[in-house]
Scaffold this active site. Structure first.
Site, mmCIF file in Angstrom:
data_model
loop_
_atom_site.group_PDB
_atom_site.id
_atom_site.type_symbol
_atom_site.label_atom_id
_atom_site.label_comp_id
_atom_site.label_asym_id
_atom_site.label_seq_id
_atom_site.Cartn_x
_atom_site.Cartn_y
_atom_site.Cartn_z
ATOM 1 N N PHE A 15 0.822 -1.206 0.000
ATOM 2 C CA PHE A 15 0.000 0.000 0.000
ATOM 3 C C PHE A 15 0.860 1.262 0.000
ATOM 4 O O PHE A 15 0.527 2.250 -0.663
ATOM 5 C CB PHE A 15 -0.971 0.009 1.184
ATOM 6 C CG PHE A 15 -2.063 1.037 1.028
ATOM 7 C CD1 PHE A 15 -2.925 0.992 -0.054
ATOM 8 C CD2 PHE A 15 -2.215 2.057 1.944
ATOM 9 C CE1 PHE A 15 -3.923 1.948 -0.225
ATOM 10 C CE2 PHE A 15 -3.211 3.017 1.790
ATOM 11 C CZ PHE A 15 -4.071 2.959 0.699
ATOM 12 N N ARG A 35 13.600 -0.158 4.842
ATOM 13 C CA ARG A 35 14.780 -0.610 5.586
ATOM 14 C C ARG A 35 15.758 -1.395 4.717
ATOM 15 O O ARG A 35 16.956 -1.340 4.922
ATOM 16 C CB ARG A 35 14.346 -1.523 6.740
ATOM 17 C CG ARG A 35 13.590 -0.841 7.842
ATOM 18 C CD ARG A 35 13.625 -1.742 9.049
ATOM 19 N NE ARG A 35 12.418 -1.704 9.833
ATOM 20 C CZ ARG A 35 12.399 -1.900 11.142
ATOM 21 N NH1 ARG A 35 13.510 -2.150 11.787
ATOM 22 N NH2 ARG A 35 11.267 -1.867 11.806
ATOM 23 N N LYS A 108 -3.452 -0.092 9.108
ATOM 24 C CA LYS A 108 -4.712 -0.474 9.754
ATOM 25 C C LYS A 108 -4.422 -1.536 10.813
ATOM 26 O O LYS A 108 -4.574 -2.727 10.576
ATOM 27 C CB LYS A 108 -5.696 -0.999 8.711
ATOM 28 C CG LYS A 108 -6.070 0.053 7.661
ATOM 29 C CD LYS A 108 -6.916 -0.529 6.544
ATOM 30 C CE LYS A 108 -7.323 0.545 5.547
ATOM 31 N NZ LYS A 108 -8.125 0.007 4.427
ATOM 32 N N GLY A 136 -10.068 3.177 4.079
ATOM 33 C CA GLY A 136 -11.214 2.942 3.204
ATOM 34 C C GLY A 136 -11.045 1.641 2.441
ATOM 35 O O GLY A 136 -10.109 0.876 2.682
ATOM 36 N N LYS A 191 -11.873 -4.365 10.929
ATOM 37 C CA LYS A 191 -12.411 -5.197 9.842
ATOM 38 C C LYS A 191 -11.449 -6.301 9.423
ATOM 39 O O LYS A 191 -11.874 -7.310 8.846
ATOM 40 C CB LYS A 191 -12.814 -4.336 8.651
ATOM 41 C CG LYS A 191 -11.724 -3.408 8.107
ATOM 42 C CD LYS A 191 -10.797 -4.083 7.104
ATOM 43 C CE LYS A 191 -9.601 -3.212 6.829
ATOM 44 N NZ LYS A 191 -8.623 -3.856 5.921
ATOM 45 N N ARG A 255 -5.178 -9.444 2.162
ATOM 46 C CA ARG A 255 -4.210 -10.291 2.862
ATOM 47 C C ARG A 255 -4.866 -11.090 3.982
ATOM 48 O O ARG A 255 -4.574 -12.276 4.172
ATOM 49 C CB ARG A 255 -3.077 -9.427 3.424
ATOM 50 C CG ARG A 255 -2.148 -8.884 2.369
ATOM 51 C CD ARG A 255 -1.137 -7.922 2.928
ATOM 52 N NE ARG A 255 -1.745 -6.662 3.326
ATOM 53 C CZ ARG A 255 -1.076 -5.636 3.827
ATOM 54 N NH1 ARG A 255 0.219 -5.737 4.033
ATOM 55 N NH2 ARG A 255 -1.684 -4.516 4.154
ATOM 56 N N GLU A 281 -2.452 -7.939 9.503
ATOM 57 C CA GLU A 281 -2.687 -7.242 10.769
ATOM 58 C C GLU A 281 -3.823 -7.864 11.577
ATOM 59 O O GLU A 281 -3.877 -7.742 12.798
ATOM 60 C CB GLU A 281 -2.987 -5.762 10.509
ATOM 61 C CG GLU A 281 -1.805 -4.957 9.977
ATOM 62 C CD GLU A 281 -0.774 -4.619 11.045
ATOM 63 O OE1 GLU A 281 -0.979 -4.991 12.213
ATOM 64 O OE2 GLU A 281 0.243 -3.996 10.704
#
Length: 341
Positions: A15, A35, A108, A136, A191, A255, A281
């Protein structure tokens, strides 16, 4: 004529790369910090991020860099796309450099130790910075491929929102504004958990009725939790709530959905995450959300059920039976009907 300062994008994931490209396509100079020097060199030479966005050409105005100090020094607008587990450790040593800058979180997630959202961590590190979030229904590959997309920039700082809208708004990417930073960011984090559940359901061949039930009950559950934390329930009826929930729970490009799908195919959690090769996440969020919901006494049966499967040795069939036998609640219980009289 004064040369325009570059915009910084911190993070070399999918992203962050998609946003860096959008900014460059809109005429901005972009420094994308990462990195890994090998990753930076691959992007510099081949103009492609082979690990995270294979096949997408990186705009010539995106400069991959590994010097974080120089990147922060040269930019006053920074988009932060670092994993939730790394954000604090990466930026805290450079807190003084962040003073007065516009910091917009793209991540997120929720910090495990503190249950803080990414913008709250940024505020901890740099209380003098101006903070916002972007969230979003924004699958990175679709953004990079110029699929028609809308997003929300949220901040109490109206000028920050306008600056981000001007930087990102384009022919295929529409940017709306919101003052409910907390609600927008919380929706984006929560979400991810339900996307894992949705992926499992699809892998197991469950029907459209089931998928619809899962998405709508997920919306009720995450909004109930958000309202208990002081968020505006109406935020969850927009792009950052139901919009993000639908795309994340419906697309194999998500993902967290991919992790759930792999689990539904019989893989272990470790195998599913390894197959993905990126940060999901939702797995980390699930752990801290389960504890927090219990602390607050917020009814979240889908969260409890997924946690039981992944971390408590329960089978999917056991959890489904328990969920379906539970006492039915009110359908929409997170918005007061008195507001509509």
């Amino acid at each position: 004529m004064t040369q325009q300062r570059p915009i910084a994008v911190l993070g070399g994931g999918s992203f962050g790369t998609a946003v860096a490209n959008l900014l460059a396509e809109n005429g901005h100079r972009v420094r994308q910090w990462m990195r890994d020097p090998e990753q930076a060199e691959a992007i510099r030479v081949n103009r492609e991020n082979p690990r995270y966005l294979k096949g997408i050409k990186i705009h010539p105005a995106v400069e991959p860099v590994t010097d974080l100090l120089a990147t922060l020094n040269d930019s006053d607008l920074c988009f932060v796309a670092l994993p939730s587990s790394a954000l604090r450790s990466v930026l805290a040593p450079h807190a003084e450099l962040l003073r007065g800058k516009l910091l917009v979180s793209l991540t997120k997630g929720i910090e495990a130790q503190t249950f803080k959202l990414m913008s709250e961590i940024l505020q901890d590190i740099a209380p003098q910075a101006r903070i916002g979030v972007l969230s979003g229904p924004n699958l990175a590959r679709e953004v990079a491929e110029h699929a028609l997309t809308a997003t929300v920039v949220a901040s109490e700082d109206e000028e920050l929102c306008q600056r981000v809208q001007a930087a990102l708004h384009g022919r295929t990417f529409r940017v709306y504004a919101s003052a409910d930073r907390f609600g927008v960011e919380l929706g984006g984090a929560l979400k991810n958990v339900y996307a894992i559940i949705a992926g499992m359901a699809v892998a197991l061949g469950m029907g459209e009725n089931t998928k619809s039930m899962l998405i709508t009950r997920a919306l009720a559950e995450m909004t109930r939790f958000a309202v208990s934390q002081g968020a505006n329930p109406m935020t969850f009826l927009g792009l950052a709530g139901v919009g993000d929930l639908i795309v994340t729970c419906s697309s194999p490009k998500s993902r967290n959905y991919q992790v759930g799908f792999a689990l539904g195919q019989g893989l272990s959690l470790e195998e599913a995450v390894t197959r993905l090769g990126e940060v999901a996440e939702g797995v980390n969020t699930l752990k801290v959300l389960k504890v927090k919901a219990q602390e607050l006494g917020v009814y979240m049966p889908l969260v409890a059920g997924l946690h039981a499967i992944l971390f408590e040795g329960r089978t999917l069939n056991q959890v489904i039976e328990l969920l379906m036998r539970g006492e039915p609640k009110t359908d929409v219980d997170f918005i007061s009907t008195s507001g509509f009289n």
